[in-house]
Scaffold this active site. Sequence first.
Site, PDB file in Angstrom:
ATOM      1  CG  HIS A 133      -0.772   0.731  13.380  1.00 14.31           C
ATOM      2  ND1 HIS A 133      -1.119  -0.600  13.470  1.00 14.31           N
ATOM      3  CD2 HIS A 133      -0.820   1.028  12.052  1.00 14.31           C
ATOM      4  CE1 HIS A 133      -1.363  -1.083  12.258  1.00 14.31           C
ATOM      5  NE2 HIS A 133      -1.201  -0.120  11.385  1.00 14.31           N
ATOM      6  CG  ASP A 187      -1.591  -3.491   9.707  1.00 17.38           C
ATOM      7  OD1 ASP A 187      -2.431  -2.690   9.256  1.00 17.38           O
ATOM      8  OD2 ASP A 187      -0.409  -3.169   9.944  1.00 17.38           O
ATOM      9  CE  LYS A 209      -3.350   2.529   2.854  1.00 19.54           C
ATOM     10  NZ  LYS A 209      -3.997   2.607   4.187  1.00 19.54           N
ATOM     11  CG  HIS A 239      -5.840   0.004  11.313  1.00 17.87           C
ATOM     12  ND1 HIS A 239      -5.376   1.297  11.158  1.00 17.87           N
ATOM     13  CD2 HIS A 239      -5.052  -0.777  10.531  1.00 17.87           C
ATOM     14  CE1 HIS A 239      -4.356   1.295  10.297  1.00 17.87           C
ATOM     15  NE2 HIS A 239      -4.143   0.047   9.911  1.00 17.87           N
TER      16      HIS A 239
END
Length: 275
Positions: A189, A134, A113, A132
């Site tokens: 994070h 990962d 990304k 969130h």
Amino acid sequence: MDKVEGLTKGHYRKCMEQRFKQLVASQGLENLSAEINDMDWESTFHLRHLPESNISEIPDLEDDYRKVMKEFALGLEKLAEELLDLLCENLGLEKGYLKKAFYGAKGPTFGTKVSNYPPCPKPDLIKGLRAHTDAGGIILLLQDDRVSGLQLLKDGQWIDVPPMRHSIVINLGDQLEVITNGKYKSVLHRVIAQTDGTRMSIASFYNPGSDAVIYPAPELVEKEAAKDQKQVYPKFVFEDYMKLYAGLKFQAKEPRFEAMKSMETRVTMGPIATA
């Protein structure tokens, strides 16, 4: 790394910066008066490397940039696999266990990304990227060497991850938490938008194959059982987890794990060969 960073920033200025400004204007985001919780202040595109690359299909990328990103991804893929073996060593698992655990019918999935976080006039009202964990396995991040913004949650406090030149920041995702039976945790994070400077972020995700069956390593479960601690993580197909994650990314991970437990009866699994 310097070339990757330079080409990424050049691509943003040439091909994406004006589009982002148009998006901001169309959404009326320059003059926010209330907090926004359903979108992020970021400009992104995604590259897929494994099982099949899509880099030749991404529009607007110059040939030199495509070549450099392919080479960069190959290096990161090797690094991710080396890190997985180091985790095996730390956990007392046979070398290669985690790599095999990630393998589906076509091997692991691996993608990148590419994000830019432009200057934001109201960083108190909109996040660069909401908090969130990962979903996947191991995350390798090349971040801006000047503009800050990344934070992680530790002991209930948000901690800045400062810009670091020529460095790869390593993060762990939900799948490694499950496979290691909680010995390693995925990290909450976020990215705080900044009023000055555009922050670049290139995050590469080495994840299980879509059809890989994910479950706690039996050897680690047995160790916990000897301590009268029960297995708390489910087993599931990675693709099923990703479908759930798509709608719940910015919510706590624990309800996601609980939801997958209800699907366990549909999952079959075989032994993981490491030889």
